[in-house]
Design an enzyme around this catalytic site. Sequence first.
Site, PDB file in Angstrom:
ATOM      1  N   SER A 168       0.767  -1.248   0.046  1.00 46.70           N
ATOM      2  CA  SER A 168      -0.120   0.186  -0.305  1.00 46.70           C
ATOM      3  C   SER A 168       0.882   1.201   0.132  1.00 46.70           C
ATOM      4  O   SER A 168       1.996   1.111   0.398  1.00 46.70           O
ATOM      5  CB  SER A 168      -0.816  -0.080   1.189  1.00 46.70           C
ATOM      6  N   TYR A 181      -1.537  -0.194  10.289  1.00 49.45           N
ATOM      7  CA  TYR A 181      -1.608  -0.690   8.937  1.00 49.45           C
ATOM      8  C   TYR A 181      -0.363  -0.112   8.202  1.00 49.45           C
ATOM      9  O   TYR A 181       0.124  -0.954   7.651  1.00 49.45           O
ATOM     10  CB  TYR A 181      -2.795  -0.045   8.388  1.00 49.45           C
TER      11      TYR A 181
END
Length: 281
Positions: A168, A181
Amino acid sequence: MTAPAARRGWFAPLNAPIREWSGRRVWIVGASSGIGEALALELARRGARLALSARGRERLEAVCAACDAAARPAHHTDPPAPALALALDLSRVDELERARDQLLAAWGGVDLVVFNAGTYRPLRAWELSAQAVRETLETNLVGTMSATAAVLPTLLAQGHGAIALVGSVAGYGGLPKATVYGPSKAALINFAEVLHLDLSQRGIGVFLIDPGFVATPLTAQNDFAMPALQTPAQAAAAIVDGFARGDFEIHFPKRFTRVLKLLQLLPRRLYFALIRRATGL
């Protein structure tokens, strides 16, 4: 080495490009929704043989059925084998190894494994908990690394094949609400780089997929504007294009990801100020 040959070396793809999908054996872990589901459907239309994994068997079997239907129009004279539904929890090594063994028993090998399984919980620093840390890292990092360890012996024995890790852009630098995250994806980016260094000389491709914001059940939790938001189908198309180029890092949409890459070149004081202004957090 001549100058033109040297230039070709510097600008040659870092992985063997994947352009032909008919009959290619692809295992997608994390295929029940979002990017994984969209990628499975796209590859089904292109004639790939698919094995799909996720925790929920009912939803997984529905995606397999959709992939089988998507594959038929282009291959009605020679129907492809049905997609394999291999339900597993990535945090359980026994389930992972059992699914791998079932796949190898059916196919005898595998050409591409896409590790897309992941979890996301938006958290500010003061909302951090030990449970959130464990759950996120177990799925996003430990599970993916363990899964890589499970499939690497097969790829190395074959002497060919590829692994794709879905990271990501949150792994590029610190962002509000990505308290766990972001670090999990930063570690995954580092892991992909190490894998490429070790495996590229042994015939194994390593792709790193770094999406920006994609409309999925995970990003639906966000309560802030998501710039350059894409659909899962757009993400799948960008990924397939990246495979065709042989890119190491497949990042998209470029108008967003390039800005985030440039921000990493700034002094930290300026970076923090710009991120705060952009996010309002």
